[in-house]
Every structure is written in structure tokens, then in C-alpha cells.
Design an enzyme around this catalytic site. Structure first.
Site, PDB file in Angstrom:
ATOM      1  N   GLY A 187      -9.311  -4.140 -11.656  1.00  0.00           N
ATOM      2  CA  GLY A 187      -8.226  -4.907 -12.278  1.00  0.00           C
ATOM      3  C   GLY A 187      -6.978  -4.050 -12.434  1.00  0.00           C
ATOM      4  O   GLY A 187      -7.008  -3.028 -13.131  1.00  0.00           O
ATOM      5  N   ILE A 191      -4.097  -3.070 -18.723  1.00  0.00           N
ATOM      6  CA  ILE A 191      -5.072  -2.054 -19.134  1.00  0.00           C
ATOM      7  C   ILE A 191      -5.422  -1.144 -17.964  1.00  0.00           C
ATOM      8  O   ILE A 191      -5.443   0.086 -18.097  1.00  0.00           O
ATOM      9  CB  ILE A 191      -6.349  -2.721 -19.711  1.00  0.00           C
ATOM     10  CG1 ILE A 191      -6.005  -3.428 -21.029  1.00  0.00           C
ATOM     11  CG2 ILE A 191      -7.468  -1.706 -19.897  1.00  0.00           C
ATOM     12  CD1 ILE A 191      -7.177  -4.096 -21.710  1.00  0.00           C
ATOM     13  N   ARG A 278      -9.311 -10.169 -20.978  1.00  0.00           N
ATOM     14  CA  ARG A 278     -10.040 -10.281 -22.237  1.00  0.00           C
ATOM     15  C   ARG A 278     -10.251 -11.764 -22.528  1.00  0.00           C
ATOM     16  O   ARG A 278      -9.522 -12.615 -22.036  1.00  0.00           O
ATOM     17  CB  ARG A 278      -9.252  -9.623 -23.375  1.00  0.00           C
ATOM     18  CG  ARG A 278      -9.030  -8.124 -23.158  1.00  0.00           C
ATOM     19  CD  ARG A 278      -8.208  -7.505 -24.283  1.00  0.00           C
ATOM     20  NE  ARG A 278      -8.848  -7.619 -25.573  1.00  0.00           N
ATOM     21  CZ  ARG A 278      -9.739  -6.743 -26.061  1.00  0.00           C
ATOM     22  NH1 ARG A 278     -10.074  -5.694 -25.346  1.00  0.00           N
ATOM     23  NH2 ARG A 278     -10.272  -6.918 -27.244  1.00  0.00           N
ATOM     24  N   ASP A 318      -4.980 -13.374 -30.550  1.00  0.00           N
ATOM     25  CA  ASP A 318      -5.634 -13.445 -29.238  1.00  0.00           C
ATOM     26  C   ASP A 318      -6.613 -14.606 -29.122  1.00  0.00           C
ATOM     27  O   ASP A 318      -6.954 -15.016 -28.010  1.00  0.00           O
ATOM     28  CB  ASP A 318      -6.435 -12.155 -28.977  1.00  0.00           C
ATOM     29  CG  ASP A 318      -5.563 -10.999 -28.530  1.00  0.00           C
ATOM     30  OD1 ASP A 318      -4.322 -11.122 -28.596  1.00  0.00           O
ATOM     31  OD2 ASP A 318      -6.130  -9.964 -28.121  1.00  0.00           O
ATOM     32  N   HIS A 450      27.385   6.885 -26.509  1.00  0.00           N
ATOM     33  CA  HIS A 450      27.289   7.724 -25.317  1.00  0.00           C
ATOM     34  C   HIS A 450      26.948   9.155 -25.722  1.00  0.00           C
ATOM     35  O   HIS A 450      27.541   9.658 -26.671  1.00  0.00           O
ATOM     36  CB  HIS A 450      28.621   7.724 -24.556  1.00  0.00           C
ATOM     37  CG  HIS A 450      28.610   8.642 -23.381  1.00  0.00           C
ATOM     38  ND1 HIS A 450      27.976   8.314 -22.200  1.00  0.00           N
ATOM     39  CD2 HIS A 450      29.112   9.897 -23.211  1.00  0.00           C
ATOM     40  CE1 HIS A 450      28.102   9.315 -21.348  1.00  0.00           C
ATOM     41  NE2 HIS A 450      28.788  10.292 -21.944  1.00  0.00           N
TER      42      HIS A 450
HETATM   43  P1  NAD Z   1      -4.867  -8.586 -17.355  1.00  0.00           P
HETATM   44  O1  NAD Z   1      -5.061 -10.044 -17.348  1.00  0.00           O
HETATM   45  O2  NAD Z   1      -3.542  -7.992 -17.688  1.00  0.00           O
HETATM   46  O3  NAD Z   1      -5.259  -8.003 -15.905  1.00  0.00           O
HETATM   47  C1  NAD Z   1      -6.524  -8.170 -15.324  1.00  0.00           C
HETATM   48  C2  NAD Z   1      -6.386  -8.002 -13.818  1.00  0.00           C
HETATM   49  O4  NAD Z   1      -7.694  -7.991 -13.272  1.00  0.00           O
HETATM   50  C3  NAD Z   1      -5.646  -9.138 -13.155  1.00  0.00           C
HETATM   51  O5  NAD Z   1      -4.610  -8.606 -12.349  1.00  0.00           O
HETATM   52  C4  NAD Z   1      -6.714  -9.838 -12.319  1.00  0.00           C
HETATM   53  O6  NAD Z   1      -6.227 -10.379 -11.119  1.00  0.00           O
HETATM   54  C5  NAD Z   1      -7.688  -8.704 -12.045  1.00  0.00           C
HETATM   55  N1  NAD Z   1      -9.059  -9.138 -11.759  1.00  0.00           N
HETATM   56  C6  NAD Z   1      -9.762 -10.100 -12.378  1.00  0.00           C
HETATM   57  N2  NAD Z   1     -11.006 -10.179 -11.849  1.00  0.00           N
HETATM   58  C7  NAD Z   1     -11.087  -9.228 -10.888  1.00  0.00           C
HETATM   59  C8  NAD Z   1     -12.106  -8.798  -9.990  1.00  0.00           C
HETATM   60  N3  NAD Z   1     -13.315  -9.360  -9.994  1.00  0.00           N
HETATM   61  N4  NAD Z   1     -11.846  -7.783  -9.140  1.00  0.00           N
HETATM   62  C9  NAD Z   1     -10.629  -7.199  -9.133  1.00  0.00           C
HETATM   63  N5  NAD Z   1      -9.627  -7.573  -9.953  1.00  0.00           N
HETATM   64  C10 NAD Z   1      -9.850  -8.553 -10.833  1.00  0.00           C
HETATM   65  O7  NAD Z   1      -6.015  -8.029 -18.308  1.00  0.00           O
HETATM   66  P2  NAD Z   1      -6.246  -6.585 -18.937  1.00  0.00           P
HETATM   67  O8  NAD Z   1      -5.447  -5.556 -18.236  1.00  0.00           O
HETATM   68  O9  NAD Z   1      -7.714  -6.428 -18.994  1.00  0.00           O
HETATM   69  O10 NAD Z   1      -5.655  -6.753 -20.388  1.00  0.00           O
HETATM   70  C11 NAD Z   1      -6.224  -7.724 -21.272  1.00  0.00           C
HETATM   71  C12 NAD Z   1      -5.196  -8.231 -22.244  1.00  0.00           C
HETATM   72  O11 NAD Z   1      -4.782  -7.198 -23.108  1.00  0.00           O
HETATM   73  C13 NAD Z   1      -3.971  -8.760 -21.537  1.00  0.00           C
HETATM   74  O12 NAD Z   1      -3.640 -10.000 -22.090  1.00  0.00           O
HETATM   75  C14 NAD Z   1      -2.936  -7.734 -21.829  1.00  0.00           C
HETATM   76  O13 NAD Z   1      -1.650  -8.315 -21.928  1.00  0.00           O
HETATM   77  C15 NAD Z   1      -3.382  -7.134 -23.150  1.00  0.00           C
HETATM   78  N6  NAD Z   1      -2.924  -5.750 -23.184  1.00  0.00           N
HETATM   79  C16 NAD Z   1      -1.613  -5.515 -23.364  1.00  0.00           C
HETATM   80  C17 NAD Z   1      -1.149  -4.219 -23.357  1.00  0.00           C
HETATM   81  C18 NAD Z   1       0.301  -3.968 -23.531  1.00  0.00           C
HETATM   82  O14 NAD Z   1       1.002  -4.843 -24.021  1.00  0.00           O
HETATM   83  N7  NAD Z   1       0.825  -2.820 -23.116  1.00  0.00           N
HETATM   84  C19 NAD Z   1      -2.009  -3.163 -23.138  1.00  0.00           C
HETATM   85  C20 NAD Z   1      -3.339  -3.439 -22.947  1.00  0.00           C
HETATM   86  C21 NAD Z   1      -3.786  -4.743 -22.977  1.00  0.00           C
END
Ligand code: NAD
Length: 474
Positions: A187, A191, A278, A318, A450
């Protein structure tokens, strides 16, 4: 049975602000949380403070310093030799920050006069919450209002069930005690990119497998392209269109099978981090007769004001629709706490900023260029590169740019997209400007100190009218 005005189930970034604001509104409030850390201790703060935002930022900062010590110090004329990585100390710092911050939440609740209870809450009929304490004793709390803020948990892939050692979730990936030689992240979401960056900087070979054909499809395309360039430079091996089908842990690591445009592939990694999203956490939350229902994706059903179908039962964060972001949950909670006190509250879902804490940092708010165009709006675009910013140069942070998307007819700011140093901080000015429905001209006429990074936003707004001062490609 104890009676409260408001019972909040969940003390994460959505639940604890709900409780504090409700108490500020003069209400009698209880806040319940069941979070248990790996050392057995209970803590408020939810995923964000214990296993997400805060510990990841601690490690992102430490690993970035390590990376810069190697790749950048020499440019500043600092000769550093014999640098060694003390991961145990780095992890101790991370754990210390988490402990300090979660302890802070307990103090905030106490100072606000909130009754804070460790235990698992279950909503029963009649706005009664049954709380099971860690010692299994039970008590009943009745709220004139109940707010559910139970958060989310990592999605598990059936083909790669977590084993807590070689196949881990994001929490596990924050607490590794050795740098894996080969790390596979499933993914390339927020994260995956943040944690992949941490361990890459600390020396792991990192492959990120992403099922979609595009990187960061939710971001403005220009931003995503620039981000991809920097991930490549860091050595993050992001493979797009890679669909994982199976994994087999063994003595020599985990063998991960996936298919991409070239066909069936296999790679071996010492550790696999599954970061495929998630899902709302509602297991055991809704008892018989609670009346609260879930939608087809498991989210607690709520209306635009976070009200469930049951009178005076609300849900925030969430566990309900909308982006899974701590700041979204916080504002929803505060709004609900004001509503239950009879006050006016409004939450502007169109202006929730997104930040990805990679290097360079990525942040945006509002519409991308493509979204605005798809909505049929004629836009003007202003871009200013950090390469032309004196402050960014001085910081050795000249990668990236600020891009503004502006309505051609009204001059209203429709979206601001930043990749570069402190993007997550800089975006706040854009959110504020857009909250007041500001125009490019408003930003143009606002005096920016600045030399600061914020001048890049000023110049991008000027560039939308081809009036940038500090960039020859104005
Ligand atoms: P995400 O939805 O951001 O990304 C998950 C990714 O995994 C997607 O691009 C998806 O296409 C991919 N994916 C899904 N199944 C797959 C598979 N079988 N094989 C390969 N790729 C696959 O989810 P996340 O990164 O796990 O984050 C979870 C939540 O936590 C999100 O809603 C995110 O916004 C939140 N979060 C936010 C922050 C931040 O604001 N900086 C930081 C961490 C998490």
C-alpha cells in the site's frame, strides 16, 4: 447507574476534545477508553497519540536527521564521521514522547473536570453505556447524550494475516527494534509512504507494492509527480499496479507473491508492513437494542451533523464517513459538544487539509486542478518553486513548489497544493484564506515576512495573474 450529561466512548483525537468542550460548556461528562499499550498500560489518546500520528512523527524526525547528517551536513561545511545509529535510543525517545503526550490527555481531562474511565464501553438501549473495566468489573453510565468516538483499526488482508513479527501493521512498524534489511510495504497510501520513508532512511531496502496504477491519486497530479521523483531519489522502490495475492513466512523471510503488468512476481522481505487502509472499529460497541446502525462499509451511520438515527446519540471521527484524519475527528467532536449544549456549530468538510509527512512534505486543501476543471470551472494556476525562495535555499530545502488553483471568473481560491519544506505548516494560511472565501488578490495583498517560506504562497498567488516578482517564469 451513574448519570451524566454526556458520555463519550473513546478518548482518541475525536473523543477527548468532545469531552473537554462538553465540560467547558458546563456539562457533566464521562470519557471512557479501552486503549491498552503493548506494555499492558492503559492510555488515552487513541491511535493518533499511541500508535499513529505522534510516534510516526517522532521517528520521521529522527530518521530525517540521520539521513541529513549523511546526505546534507557536508554541504553546510559540517564534516561528520563515525556516525552510528542507536535505534534503541531513537525508539526510547519515541516512546517517551508518546508517554508524555498521552499523560497530557489524562491531565487535560482531569483539569476540565471530566470523569475519565479506563474500560470498554458498549452502548445499550436508553443511552446507557455498559463499561467493562480491565479487571472485568462492570458499571453502567447513563448519558443525556452519548457520543461514540471508537476510531478505526488497520485493515487486514486475508492473504497476509498479521503475525505480529514478520507481517505487521503500522503500529508494529513503529516499534521495530532492528532495522530490517529488506522491508516490503503493501500500500502506497499515507502510512505506507511515511513508514517506508522512515525505514529507508535508516538503511532498509524498501519495496512498496501499490495495487493502483497511479501514485497518490487523491493529490493534485503535479504534486504526485513531484513526490514520485523524490521517493525515487530516496531509494523507495514503489511498484505500481502490483496486486498482492499471497505471502508465505519462512526462515529466510516472507515470500510475497504479486502480479503486475509484467505478470506474476515474487519478492522476499524480512518484514512486511500491511498498510492498505483502516476500517471503522465498532466490535462490541453496539449492544442489543442500541438502535444505532452501520452502513455497508461498517461506518456508524450519521447525518451531516454527526447525529445517529437514535435521538441524542452521536458519532464522530474515524468511525463515521469522511476522511480518517485526527483533525477532522477533533472538529466533529467539538461541534457535537457545542450542539448538545444548545450552541451553534458548523464543520466545513470542504476545507479539511491533508498532510503527508514525507520529505519533502506534502499538503493540500480544496480542489486539485483536475477536480476544478472536471467541475466545469475555468481556472487560472499559479506556481512558485521553492528553488526561488531564499529561505528555502538557506534551509537546503529548495525542492518542491506551491501551486494555487483559482477561479478565473471570481478570483476565489479553490485549492492550494504544496510540496516542500514545512508544507504541513504552510497550508494553514491557505485553509484560513479559503475559510474566509479569500481570493488570489487577498493573498497577493497580504504582507508576508521576508525571508520566510510563506512568501512562496504569496508568490504563487501573484503567479496566478502572471505577476510573480521573484520568479522569472512568472
Ligand atoms: P490509504 O487508504 O491512505 O492507502 C492505502 C493504499 O493501499 C491505497 O493506495 C490502496 O490502493 C492500497 N492497497 C489496498 N489494497 C492493496 C493490496 N492488496 N495490494 C497493494 N496495495 C493495496 O490507507 P493507509 O495509508 O493505510 O492509511 C489509513 C488511514 O489513516 C487513511 O485514511 C489515512 O488518511 C490516515 N492516515 C493519515 C496520516 C496523515 O494524515 N499524515 C498518516 C497516517 C494515516
Amino acid at each position: 447507574m451513574q448519570d451524566f450529561d454526556v458520555v463519550v466512548v473513546g478518548g482518541g483525537p475525536a473523543g477527548y476534545p468532545t469531552a473537554i468542550r462538553a465540560a467547558q460548556n458546563g456539562l457533566k461528562v464521562a470519557c471512557i477508553d479501552a486503549w491498552q499499550n503493548r506494555d499492558g498500560t492503559y492510555a488515552f489518546g487513541g491511535t493518533c497519540l499511541n500508535a499513529g500520528c505522534i510516534p510516526s512523527k517522532a521517528l520521521l524526525e529522527s530518521s530525517e536527521l540521520w539521513h541529513r547528517a549523511h546526505s546534507e551536513f557536508a554541504v553546510h561545511g559540517i564534516k561528520a564521521s563515525g556516525l552510528t545509529l542507536d535505534l534503541a535510543a531513537m525508539q526510547k525517545r519515541r516512546a517517551g514522547i508518546v508517554k508524555y503526550m498521552t499523560g497530557g490527555i489524562a491531565s487535560l481531562l482531569k483539569a476540565a473536570g471530566v470523569t475519565a474511565i479506563f474500560g470498554r464501553g458498549k452502548l445499550l438501549a436508553g443511552r446507557v453505556v455498559e463499561v467493562t473495566a480491565p479487571d472485568k468489573s462492570r458499571q453502567l453510565l447513563r448519558g443525556k447524550h452519548v457520543v461514540l468516538a471508537s476510531g478505526s483499526i488497520p485493515t487486514e488482508l486475508k492473504s497476509l494475516p498479521f503475525d505480529g513479527k514478520q507481517i505487521i501493521d503500522s503500529w508494529g512498524a513503529l516499534e521495530l527494534s532492528v532495522v530490517p534489511k529488506r522491508l516490503c510495504v503493501i500500500g502506497a497510501g499515507v502510512i505506507g509512504l511515511e513508514l517506508g520513508s522512515v525505514w529507508r532512511r535508516l538503511g532498509a531496502e524498501v519495496v512498496v507494492l501499490e495495487a493502483l496504477d497511479a501514485l497518490l491519486p487523491m493529490a493534485d497530479a503535479q504534486l504526485a509527480t513531484e513526490a514520485a521523483r523524490h521517493f525515487k531519489k530516496l531509494g523507495l522502490d514503489v511498484r505500481l499496479g502490483a496486486k498482492v495475492s499471497a505471502a508465505k513466512p519462512g526462515k529466510d523471510g516472507v515470500s510475497v507473491r504479486y502480479s503486475d503488468a509484467k505478470g506474476e512476481q515474487t519478492l522476499t522481505a524480512d518484514v512486511v508492513v500491511v498498510a492498505v487502509g483502516r476500517r471503522p472499529y465498532t466490535e462490541g460497541l453496539l449492544g442489543e437494542g442500541s438502535g444505532v446502525t452501520l452502513d455497508e462499509r461498517g461506518f456508524i451511520k450519521v447525518d451531516d451533523h454527526c447525529a445517529t438515527a437514535v435521538a441524542n446519540v452521536w458519532a464522530v471521527g474515524d468511525a463515521v464517513r469522511g476522511p480518517m484524519l485526527a483533525h477532522k475527528g477533533k472538529e466533529e467532536g467539538v461541534a457535537v459538544a457545542d450542539r448538545v449544549a444548545g450552541k451553534y456549530a458548523h464543520m466545513n468538510y470542504a476545507l479539511i487539509p491533508s498532510v503527508i509527512y514525507t520529505a519533502p512534505e506534502i499538503a493540500w486543501v480544496g480542489q486539485s486542478e483536475a477536480q476544478a476543471k472536471a467541475a466545469g470551472v475555468a481556472v487560472k494556476i499559479g506556481v512558485f518553486p521553492f528553488a526561488a525562495s531564499g529561505r528555502a535555499r538557506a534551509m537546503e530545502g529548495s525542492a518542491g513548489f506551491v501551486k494555487v488553483v483559482v477561479s478565473q471568473s471570481s478570483d476565489e481560491l479553490l485549492g492550494v497544493h504544496i510540496i516542500g519544506p514545512m508544507a504541513g505548516e504552510l497550508i494553514a494560511e491557505a485553509v484560513l484564506a479559503m475559510e474566509f472565501r479569500g481570493s488570489a488578490e487577498d493573498l497577493q495583498r497580504t504582507i508576508h515576512a521576508h525571508p520566510t517560506l510563506s512568501e512562496a504562497l504569496h508568490e504563487a498567488a501573484l503567479a496566478a495573474d502572471k505577476r510573480a516578482i521573484d520568479n522569472i517564469n512568472r
